[in-house]
Design an enzyme around this catalytic site. Structure first.
Site, PDB file in Angstrom:
ATOM      1  N   LYS A  10     -14.208   0.229  15.243  1.00  0.00           N
ATOM      2  CA  LYS A  10     -12.732  -0.399  15.688  1.00  0.00           C
ATOM      3  C   LYS A  10     -12.415  -0.066  17.313  1.00  0.00           C
ATOM      4  O   LYS A  10     -11.802  -0.988  17.688  1.00  0.00           O
ATOM      5  CB  LYS A  10     -11.883   0.328  14.825  1.00  0.00           C
ATOM      6  CG  LYS A  10     -10.240  -0.219  14.874  1.00  0.00           C
ATOM      7  CD  LYS A  10      -9.551   0.362  13.798  1.00  0.00           C
ATOM      8  CE  LYS A  10      -8.315  -0.567  13.447  1.00  0.00           C
ATOM      9  NZ  LYS A  10      -7.363   0.111  12.434  1.00  0.00           N
ATOM     10  N   ASP A  25      -4.390  -6.430   5.158  1.00  0.00           N
ATOM     11  CA  ASP A  25      -5.163  -7.413   5.653  1.00  0.00           C
ATOM     12  C   ASP A  25      -5.154  -9.118   5.264  1.00  0.00           C
ATOM     13  O   ASP A  25      -5.562  -9.937   5.724  1.00  0.00           O
ATOM     14  CB  ASP A  25      -6.850  -7.013   5.293  1.00  0.00           C
ATOM     15  CG  ASP A  25      -6.851  -5.784   5.950  1.00  0.00           C
ATOM     16  OD1 ASP A  25      -6.452  -5.511   7.272  1.00  0.00           O
ATOM     17  OD2 ASP A  25      -7.561  -4.637   5.441  1.00  0.00           O
ATOM     18  N   ASN A  74       0.856  -1.108  -0.020  1.00  0.00           N
ATOM     19  CA  ASN A  74      -0.105   0.078  -0.116  1.00  0.00           C
ATOM     20  C   ASN A  74       0.904   1.184   0.091  1.00  0.00           C
ATOM     21  O   ASN A  74       1.970   1.027  -0.117  1.00  0.00           O
ATOM     22  CB  ASN A  74      -1.010   0.145   1.035  1.00  0.00           C
ATOM     23  CG  ASN A  74      -0.072  -0.086   2.447  1.00  0.00           C
ATOM     24  OD1 ASN A  74       0.566   0.611   2.936  1.00  0.00           O
ATOM     25  ND2 ASN A  74      -0.654  -1.272   3.326  1.00  0.00           N
ATOM     26  N   PRO A 112      -2.740 -12.341  10.441  1.00  0.00           N
ATOM     27  CA  PRO A 112      -3.381 -11.988  11.809  1.00  0.00           C
ATOM     28  C   PRO A 112      -3.533 -10.622  11.936  1.00  0.00           C
ATOM     29  O   PRO A 112      -2.783  -9.681  11.608  1.00  0.00           O
ATOM     30  CB  PRO A 112      -2.290 -12.449  12.493  1.00  0.00           C
ATOM     31  CG  PRO A 112      -1.022 -12.748  11.672  1.00  0.00           C
ATOM     32  CD  PRO A 112      -1.620 -12.848  10.525  1.00  0.00           C
ATOM     33  N   ASP A 113      -4.491 -10.182  13.015  1.00  0.00           N
ATOM     34  CA  ASP A 113      -4.834  -8.747  13.220  1.00  0.00           C
ATOM     35  C   ASP A 113      -3.775  -8.478  14.516  1.00  0.00           C
ATOM     36  O   ASP A 113      -4.064  -8.823  15.476  1.00  0.00           O
ATOM     37  CB  ASP A 113      -6.102  -8.920  13.838  1.00  0.00           C
ATOM     38  CG  ASP A 113      -6.776  -7.302  14.135  1.00  0.00           C
ATOM     39  OD1 ASP A 113      -5.865  -6.478  14.514  1.00  0.00           O
ATOM     40  OD2 ASP A 113      -7.745  -6.887  13.527  1.00  0.00           O
ATOM     41  N   ILE A 114      -2.800  -7.718  14.078  1.00  0.00           N
ATOM     42  CA  ILE A 114      -1.868  -7.093  15.164  1.00  0.00           C
ATOM     43  C   ILE A 114      -2.329  -6.363  16.249  1.00  0.00           C
ATOM     44  O   ILE A 114      -2.104  -6.709  17.337  1.00  0.00           O
ATOM     45  CB  ILE A 114      -0.498  -6.547  14.267  1.00  0.00           C
ATOM     46  CG1 ILE A 114      -0.053  -7.557  13.294  1.00  0.00           C
ATOM     47  CG2 ILE A 114       0.303  -6.100  15.445  1.00  0.00           C
ATOM     48  CD1 ILE A 114       1.105  -6.813  12.605  1.00  0.00           C
ATOM     49  N   ILE A 115      -3.198  -5.273  16.039  1.00  0.00           N
ATOM     50  CA  ILE A 115      -3.749  -4.505  17.003  1.00  0.00           C
ATOM     51  C   ILE A 115      -4.491  -5.311  18.242  1.00  0.00           C
ATOM     52  O   ILE A 115      -4.510  -5.021  19.226  1.00  0.00           O
ATOM     53  CB  ILE A 115      -4.413  -3.088  16.572  1.00  0.00           C
ATOM     54  CG1 ILE A 115      -4.363  -1.985  17.691  1.00  0.00           C
ATOM     55  CG2 ILE A 115      -5.615  -3.482  15.917  1.00  0.00           C
ATOM     56  CD1 ILE A 115      -2.948  -1.502  17.716  1.00  0.00           C
ATOM     57  N   LYS A 147     -11.894  -3.966  18.603  1.00  0.00           N
ATOM     58  CA  LYS A 147     -10.437  -4.178  19.096  1.00  0.00           C
ATOM     59  C   LYS A 147     -10.094  -4.064  20.315  1.00  0.00           C
ATOM     60  O   LYS A 147      -8.712  -4.409  20.657  1.00  0.00           O
ATOM     61  CB  LYS A 147      -9.331  -3.313  18.014  1.00  0.00           C
ATOM     62  CG  LYS A 147      -9.756  -3.180  16.643  1.00  0.00           C
ATOM     63  CD  LYS A 147      -9.551  -4.449  15.963  1.00  0.00           C
ATOM     64  CE  LYS A 147      -9.635  -4.425  14.505  1.00  0.00           C
ATOM     65  NZ  LYS A 147      -9.530  -5.438  13.846  1.00  0.00           N
ATOM     66  N   LYS A 173       9.398 -16.835 -10.750  1.00  0.00           N
ATOM     67  CA  LYS A 173       8.523 -15.512 -11.318  1.00  0.00           C
ATOM     68  C   LYS A 173       7.243 -15.962 -12.059  1.00  0.00           C
ATOM     69  O   LYS A 173       7.369 -17.050 -13.070  1.00  0.00           O
ATOM     70  CB  LYS A 173       9.233 -14.617 -12.118  1.00  0.00           C
ATOM     71  CG  LYS A 173       8.565 -13.453 -12.773  1.00  0.00           C
ATOM     72  CD  LYS A 173       9.447 -12.700 -13.499  1.00  0.00           C
ATOM     73  CE  LYS A 173       8.592 -11.637 -14.339  1.00  0.00           C
ATOM     74  NZ  LYS A 173       9.404 -10.743 -15.316  1.00  0.00           N
TER      75      LYS A 173
END
Length: 409
Positions: A344, A283, A214, A311-314, A348, A293
């Site tokens: 969130k 995500d 990103n 995995p959701d780090i936060i 979270k 390649k």
């Protein structure tokens, strides 16, 4: 970071046998210039790179070189030197020295001094990038970090090395080492607190040459790290692939993928008071990465990419048994900032969410300015637009206010 915190401080500079030892002369000079009193301890190998006479002339004190020096033991021996020190900095700290320190070996004056002192210790690693990334070196560093809470890690930096390689392993520049040392003595509202910050994007490999990522530049996270260090915190910055210099006084851990960042964050929780998740973590990642390649085949259909969730780090940090006292999440949104941030906050289980509109080109990803919405359990505050340094100061003040107002975590 002001250097006045070094005035009249007793600094022991340990020098080991690495090519970066030539920088240690400038380090000693800058400590003296900042008003510190300096004594130098050299290993036998260090004396092949720089002479004790040079360090004696710069420090104004005899250089300690041998554990078995009878004259030294009559005066400033290793025990007295250990008691004298307000801080011991080893620069450069080679892979060999880190390994011996991790094993508790005391076979020369410097390793013995570190076992004898109760003063904080700072290590400035310096080695070839392959030695730095070697599993044994990383194991030794992880073990020291987990076992010794009074050890600060200054660097290493990435760049060109004396051997011709390019990568992590360069010793930090003397000016940055002095600033980092001053931060160890600094007083401020975050003094004594360890702040862990994630920053930048992650890269999820498709094949050896392609990846998903990103537009995050990491600038907001780096601004927060700089401000937290200025407020007296001990800062660990977990950085995705970005081209930004490490802020003075900040420990930096470079990672690539979301799984790498998840692992680094998990390790950091062994000692963390405040966690700020600014990183734009992917995500999803590919269920399998092509070993070669992927070639375009005009006669067949375009290849499809099977994705799995990262995995959701936060959420992991906020719900971990070793949960930091404060956990702050970021939300990069393109619409309905307050609603998304509020959701969130609840799902979270964090203390606050900092939301910003990344659909705008004047703020957010890559920009020098930002405009945010701080969404907490008891208040919602807008700030900006302002430069990211000012935004970082605002965010940290909001975190400090949580404790001043005794809000539960």
């Amino acid at each position: 970071m002001t250097l006045s915190a070094l005035h009249n401080k007793h600094i022991v500079v340990g020098i080991t046998g690495g090519i970066a030892a030539y920088k240690s002369a400038e380090l000693v000079r800058l400590f003296i210039k900042a008003g510190a009193e300096v004594r130098v301890v050299m290993t036998e190998a260090a004396q092949h790179f720089i002479t004790p006479l040079t360090l004696q002339a710069l420090s104004g004190n005899p250089v300690s070189r041998s554990l078995l020096d009878e004259q030294a033991e009559l005066g400033m021996g290793h025990i007295e030197l250990a008691r004298w020190a307000d801080l011991v900095i080893v620069a450069p700290a080679t892979a060999d020295f880190i390994a011996r320190m991790q094993a508790g070996i005391a076979n020369d004056l410097l390793t013995t001094l570190l076992l004898a002192t109760e003063a904080p210790v700072a290590l400035a690693p310096s080695m070839n990038e392959k030695m730095w990334h070697h599993a044994t070196t990383q194991h030794n560093i992880a073990a020291l970090r987990a076992r010794l809470t009074n050890v600060h890690w200054f660097g290493p930096e990435a760049g060109f090395q004396a051997c011709g390689d390019v990568g992590a392993g360069r010793m930090m520049e003397p000016t940055d080492l002095v600033a980092s040392t001053a931060a160890c003595f600094a007083e401020g509202p975050l003094a004594g607190q360890r702040v862990v910050i994630s920053a930048g994007p992650t890269r999820e490999a498709i094949d050896p040459v392609r990846y998903l990522s990103n537009n995050s530049s990491g600038k907001m996270g780096f601004a927060l790290a700089r401000s937290a260090a200025r407020l007296g915190a001990e800062v660990c910055l977990i950085a995705g692939p970005v081209s930004l210099p490490t802020p003075a006084g900040v420990e930096r851990i470079d990672v690539l993928s979301a799984l790498d960042m998840h692992s680094a964050a998990s390790t950091a929780l062994t000692r963390c008071d405040i966690f700020i998740g600014t990183a734009a973590v992917a995500d999803f990642r590919l269920s399998s990465v092509a070993e070669q390649k992927i070639k375009k085949d005009s006669s067949g259909p375009a290849p499809s990419l099977a994705l799995v969730e990262n995995p959701d780090i936060i959420a992991m940090v906020a719900q971990h048994p070793l949960r930091p006292r404060r956990v702050i999440a970021f939300a990069a949104e393109t619409e309905h900032l307050e609603q998304h941030a509020g959701k969130k906050l609840a799902t979270k289980q964090v203390d606050a969410v900092v939301a910003n509109d990344v659909s705008r080109t004047d703020i957010g990803f890559g920009a020098e300015h930002n405009e945010i919405l701080w969404v907490g359990a008891h208040n919602t505050v807008a700030f900006g637009p302002a430069n990211k340094s000012a935004v970082a100061d605002f965010i940290l003040q909001q975190i400090i206010n949580l404790d001043l107002h005794h809000e539960p975590s």
